[in-house]
Design a protein around this motif. Structure first.
Motif, PDB file in Angstrom:
ATOM      1  N   ARG A   1       0.772  -1.138  -0.228  1.00 52.19           N
ATOM      2  CA  ARG A   1       0.018  -0.095  -0.147  1.00 52.19           C
ATOM      3  C   ARG A   1       0.718   1.306  -0.083  1.00 52.19           C
ATOM      4  NH1 ARG A   1      -1.692  -3.437   2.827  1.00 52.19           N
ATOM      5  NH2 ARG A   1      -1.039  -2.623   4.927  1.00 52.19           N
TER       6      ARG A   1
ATOM      7  N   ALA B   1       4.295 -13.214  -3.819  1.00 56.64           N
ATOM      8  CA  ALA B   1       4.215 -12.216  -4.249  1.00 56.64           C
ATOM      9  C   ALA B   1       4.039 -11.100  -3.262  1.00 56.64           C
ATOM     10  CB  ALA B   1       2.761 -12.067  -5.118  1.00 56.64           C
TER      11      ALA B   1
ATOM     12  N   ASN C   1       4.695  -4.376  -7.232  1.00 60.29           N
ATOM     13  CA  ASN C   1       5.567  -3.788  -8.195  1.00 60.29           C
ATOM     14  C   ASN C   1       5.136  -4.294  -9.629  1.00 60.29           C
ATOM     15  OD1 ASN C   1       8.673  -4.186  -6.257  1.00 60.29           O
ATOM     16  ND2 ASN C   1       6.864  -2.729  -6.120  1.00 60.29           N
TER      17      ASN C   1
ATOM     18  N   GLY D   1      11.401   3.358 -11.232  1.00 60.07           N
ATOM     19  CA  GLY D   1      12.395   3.650  -9.876  1.00 60.07           C
ATOM     20  C   GLY D   1      13.724   4.301 -10.695  1.00 60.07           C
TER      21      GLY D   1
ATOM     22  N   ASN E   1     -10.845  -5.570  -8.264  1.00 59.82           N
ATOM     23  CA  ASN E   1     -10.280  -4.192  -8.072  1.00 59.82           C
ATOM     24  C   ASN E   1     -11.472  -3.407  -9.007  1.00 59.82           C
ATOM     25  OD1 ASN E   1      -9.047  -2.366  -6.600  1.00 59.82           O
ATOM     26  ND2 ASN E   1      -7.134  -2.674  -7.567  1.00 59.82           N
TER      27      ASN E   1
HETATM   28  P1  FAD Z   1       0.088  -1.566  -3.683  1.00 56.98           P
HETATM   29  O1  FAD Z   1      -0.058  -0.116  -3.281  1.00 56.98           O
HETATM   30  O2  FAD Z   1      -0.231  -2.234  -2.141  1.00 56.98           O
HETATM   31  O3  FAD Z   1      -0.799  -1.711  -4.615  1.00 56.98           O
HETATM   32  C1  FAD Z   1      -0.604  -0.984  -5.917  1.00 56.98           C
HETATM   33  C2  FAD Z   1      -1.519  -1.666  -7.126  1.00 56.98           C
HETATM   34  O4  FAD Z   1      -1.170  -3.051  -7.196  1.00 56.98           O
HETATM   35  C3  FAD Z   1      -2.994  -1.609  -6.456  1.00 56.98           C
HETATM   36  O5  FAD Z   1      -3.764  -1.749  -7.791  1.00 56.98           O
HETATM   37  C4  FAD Z   1      -3.088  -2.982  -6.003  1.00 56.98           C
HETATM   38  O6  FAD Z   1      -4.372  -3.628  -6.232  1.00 56.98           O
HETATM   39  C5  FAD Z   1      -2.221  -3.820  -7.057  1.00 56.98           C
HETATM   40  N1  FAD Z   1      -1.594  -5.290  -6.359  1.00 56.98           N
HETATM   41  C6  FAD Z   1      -0.951  -5.140  -5.064  1.00 56.98           C
HETATM   42  N2  FAD Z   1      -0.550  -6.348  -4.869  1.00 56.98           N
HETATM   43  C7  FAD Z   1      -1.009  -7.318  -5.778  1.00 56.98           C
HETATM   44  C8  FAD Z   1      -1.164  -8.708  -6.160  1.00 56.98           C
HETATM   45  N3  FAD Z   1      -0.231  -9.481  -5.407  1.00 56.98           N
HETATM   46  N4  FAD Z   1      -1.882  -9.067  -7.188  1.00 56.98           N
HETATM   47  C9  FAD Z   1      -2.407  -8.309  -7.891  1.00 56.98           C
HETATM   48  N5  FAD Z   1      -2.530  -6.896  -7.887  1.00 56.98           N
HETATM   49  C10 FAD Z   1      -1.743  -6.227  -6.748  1.00 56.98           C
HETATM   50  N6  FAD Z   1       6.860   3.751  -7.723  1.00 56.98           N
HETATM   51  C11 FAD Z   1       7.766   3.640  -8.894  1.00 56.98           C
HETATM   52  O7  FAD Z   1       7.295   3.119 -10.107  1.00 56.98           O
HETATM   53  N7  FAD Z   1       9.009   4.161  -8.854  1.00 56.98           N
HETATM   54  C12 FAD Z   1       9.424   4.914  -7.949  1.00 56.98           C
HETATM   55  O8  FAD Z   1      10.490   5.544  -7.748  1.00 56.98           O
HETATM   56  C13 FAD Z   1       8.432   5.143  -6.887  1.00 56.98           C
HETATM   57  N8  FAD Z   1       8.929   5.576  -5.396  1.00 56.98           N
HETATM   58  C14 FAD Z   1       8.263   5.393  -4.558  1.00 56.98           C
HETATM   59  C15 FAD Z   1       8.654   6.247  -3.260  1.00 56.98           C
HETATM   60  C16 FAD Z   1       7.830   6.310  -1.859  1.00 56.98           C
HETATM   61  C17 FAD Z   1       8.517   7.007  -1.008  1.00 56.98           C
HETATM   62  C18 FAD Z   1       6.811   5.746  -2.131  1.00 56.98           C
HETATM   63  C19 FAD Z   1       5.760   5.859  -0.946  1.00 56.98           C
HETATM   64  C20 FAD Z   1       6.136   5.263  -3.268  1.00 56.98           C
HETATM   65  C21 FAD Z   1       7.117   5.308  -4.471  1.00 56.98           C
HETATM   66  N9  FAD Z   1       6.421   4.539  -5.495  1.00 56.98           N
HETATM   67  C22 FAD Z   1       7.418   4.275  -6.828  1.00 56.98           C
HETATM   68  C23 FAD Z   1       5.022   4.054  -5.706  1.00 56.98           C
HETATM   69  C24 FAD Z   1       5.095   2.293  -5.115  1.00 56.98           C
HETATM   70  O9  FAD Z   1       5.852   2.366  -4.200  1.00 56.98           O
HETATM   71  C25 FAD Z   1       4.947   1.434  -6.244  1.00 56.98           C
HETATM   72  O10 FAD Z   1       3.993   1.663  -7.069  1.00 56.98           O
HETATM   73  C26 FAD Z   1       4.833  -0.094  -5.776  1.00 56.98           C
HETATM   74  O11 FAD Z   1       5.057  -0.630  -6.753  1.00 56.98           O
HETATM   75  C27 FAD Z   1       3.385  -0.331  -5.101  1.00 56.98           C
HETATM   76  O12 FAD Z   1       3.804  -1.543  -4.570  1.00 56.98           O
HETATM   77  P2  FAD Z   1       2.885  -1.879  -3.110  1.00 56.98           P
HETATM   78  O13 FAD Z   1       2.888  -3.492  -2.818  1.00 56.98           O
HETATM   79  O14 FAD Z   1       2.844  -0.960  -2.103  1.00 56.98           O
HETATM   80  O15 FAD Z   1       1.442  -1.927  -3.750  1.00 56.98           O
END
Ligand code: FAD
Ligand code: 2HG
Ligand code: ZN
Length: 468
Positions: free
Chosen positions: A79, A117, A150, A157, A461
């Motif tokens: 999240r 995952a 991811n 990134g 979703n």
């Molecule tokens: P979540 O926020 O939990 O979910 C993101 C999406 O993926 C949602 O739609 C969710 O339903 C779906 N999802 C999650 N898990 C699954 C699963 N197992 N199967 C199917 N769907 C799923 N992003 C970048 O691309 N580059 C960056 O440089 C970057 N830097 C960041 C820096 C900070 C400080 C923060 C807070 C965020 C940053 N992000 C960045 C955004 C974020 O971290 C990415 O989008 C990351 O890939 C989200 O991963 P999460 O596990 O937190 O996903």
């Protein structure tokens, strides 16, 4: 149990509990709030419950139940998302993979790591290092974001310039579809010309096609020891010229930029000032620290200084100093969080960047005279982050409404320059109204069709990426 004022809710949960008695379910208000939102903090979390499965079989069984019962599911990783993709604000069942966080195997010949995952990106990076290899996707949320998230967002990134996006590193993935079928896609093959590559449909699908439960990740050689250089620039126009000067001489691992506004926030958050004076623009770049690369970097730096494209610079002399310099760039998002920023995450082809930057700068100067606008991003990939900070006294709805008005105009600029409204964070809820500036009506119709095949009851979703 929730109160009897929600009989429908009670019935559904009772049915889920009796179908899957071993499934861990959370219904505590504090848990619902915690698991119902991501970093956007714009929507009020209101999930039905939170499921914490611990096996593919449990995920499959609960999706089958949701498919039959017509209950919407929000797949949930760390999240850390910035587009509202993991938000559950409408009585959905959050399915968090946080208990599915194991490394399942390493293959030294294939150079692949098989993981559940829910594993954190940082843990994957560490596991790769333990085997003398590297998983090269990297960004500041590494400690909290999950591989599933991811993949679902095709995260980018800070090293995309050198290694590409998450998509490049997914040799296989296992998906539980919206009907509860388990698909093994890709299976780790390097070569496979046997029809549609469904794995790539799942990458960046934002949880709308199913739940990613496992992944086979490609690993690569560890990076060479590297230097980090911070450059101070006098003008925005210099940015792409400095990039060209460095890229023509060096294999860059990263080329990231930020403004003095961004730096001020990071410094206020505890980072150390890099130069005695402030400059309007900064670049962090990284390259191999061998003698030849170092000489080329110094030559590029001098060339930029002589041409008036750079006004100062510092080259890291130790890993600790490299980390300090990276902190100036990587600390931006966290340092801005308390200002509840409205975020744009846009991209254009690198060749279109100079003209796009000029148009965007003019647009934002005209439309946001009253707000602090913070620019930064992965400029070497054509990806710009624009964070508009909410004035403390302004109510959030009015602030968001004004930012949406300007985002519509930005979407028109993007359309003119052939760009994308989401470079790396996904569409989620935040950018749904602007999807049409990035994808044609025909493409969006096809995406809906693909969703209908993998998720015929529309439980995965719903309302994210596009409306049902
Ligand atoms: P979540 O926020 O939990 O979910 C993101 C999406 O993926 C949602 O739609 C969710 O339903 C779906 N999802 C999650 N898990 C699954 C699963 N197992 N199967 C199917 N769907 C799923 N992003 C970048 O691309 N580059 C960056 O440089 C970057 N830097 C960041 C820096 C900070 C400080 C923060 C807070 C965020 C940053 N992000 C960045 C955004 C974020 O971290 C990415 O989008 C990351 O890939 C989200 O991963 P999460 O596990 O937190 O996903
Ligand atoms: C980054 O590049 C992330 O630091 C976050 O993608 C961007 O906060 C943002 O807008
Ligand atoms: Zn980014």
């Amino acid at each position: 149990m929730p109160s009897s004022s929600h009989p429908m809710t009670d019935t559904r949960l009772a049915s889920l509990r009796s179908t899957l008695p071993a499934l861990r379910l959370l219904t505590d208000p504090a848990d619902l709030e915690h698991y119902g939102c991501d970093w956007t903090r714009r929507w009020t979390p209101a999930p039905l419950a939170v499921a914490l499965p611990d096996s593919v079989e449990q995920v499959q069984a609960l999706v089958r139940w949701a498919h039959a019962a017509g209950v919407a599911i929000v797949p949930s990783g760390g999240r850390t998302g910035l587009s509202g993709g993991a938000v559950a604000a409408n009585g959905e069942l959050v399915v968090s993979l946080e208990r599915m966080h194991k490394v399942l195997g390493f293959d030294p010949v294939d150079r692949t790591l098989t993981v559940q995952a829910g594993i954190a990106l940082q843990r994957v990076q560490e596991a790769a290092r333990e085997h003398g290899l590297q998983y090269p996707v990297d960004f500041a949320a590494r400690g909290s974001c999950s591989i599933g998230g991811n993949i679902a967002t095709n995260a980018g990134g800070i090293r995309v310039l050198r290694y590409g996006n998450t998509r490049e590193w997914i040799a296989g993935l296992t998906l539980v579809t919206g009907t509860g079928e388990v698909l093994e896609l890709g299976r780790g093959l390097v070569k496979n010309s046997s029809g549609y590559d469904l794995r790539h449909l799942v990458i960046a699908s934002e949880g709308t096609l199913g739940i990613i439960v496992e992944a086979i990740l490609r690993l690569t050689e560890p990076p060479p020891p590297s230097h980090v250089m911070l450059l101070a620039l006098p003008s925005f126009q210099a940015l792409m010229q400095v990039f060209a000067a460095f890229r023509s001489r060096l294999q860059l691992q990263a080329f990231e930029f930020f403004t003095d506004h961004a730096l001020r926030h990071v410094l206020a958050h505890g980072a150390q000032a890099p130069f005695a004076e402030m400059h309007p623009y900064y670049v962090v770049t990284e390259f191999s620290s061998d003698a030849a690369s170092e000489a080329e970097a110094m030559a590029a730096f001098e060339q930029c200084m002589e041409a008036g494209l750079a006004s100062d610079g510092v080259l890291s002399a130790s890993d600790a100093q490299s980390a300090q310099l990276w902190r100036l760039r990587e600390g931006i998002t966290e340092s801005l969080a308390r200002h509840v920023p409205y975020k744009n995450d846009v991209s254009v082809r690198i060749s279109a960047m100079p003209a796009f930057l000029e148009d965007t700068q003019a647009l934002l100067a005209q439309e946001y005279p009253q707000f602090e606008v913070v620019w930064f991003g992965h400029i070497g990939d054509g990806n710009l982050h624009i964070n508009i900070l909410k004035p403390e006294s302004m109510p959030a709805p009015a602030f968001v409404a004004d930012c949406e008005r300007v985002t519509k105009l930005l979407a028109e600029v993007l359309l003119r320059h052939g760009g994308s409204i989401s470079a790396e964070h996904g569409i989620g809820l935040v950018k749904k109204p602007y999807l049409g500036c990035t994808r044609s009506a025909e493409e969006i119709a096809l995406m809906r069709g693909i969703k209908a095949v993998l998720d015929p009851n529309g439980i995965m979703n719903p309302g994210k990426l596009f409306d049902p």
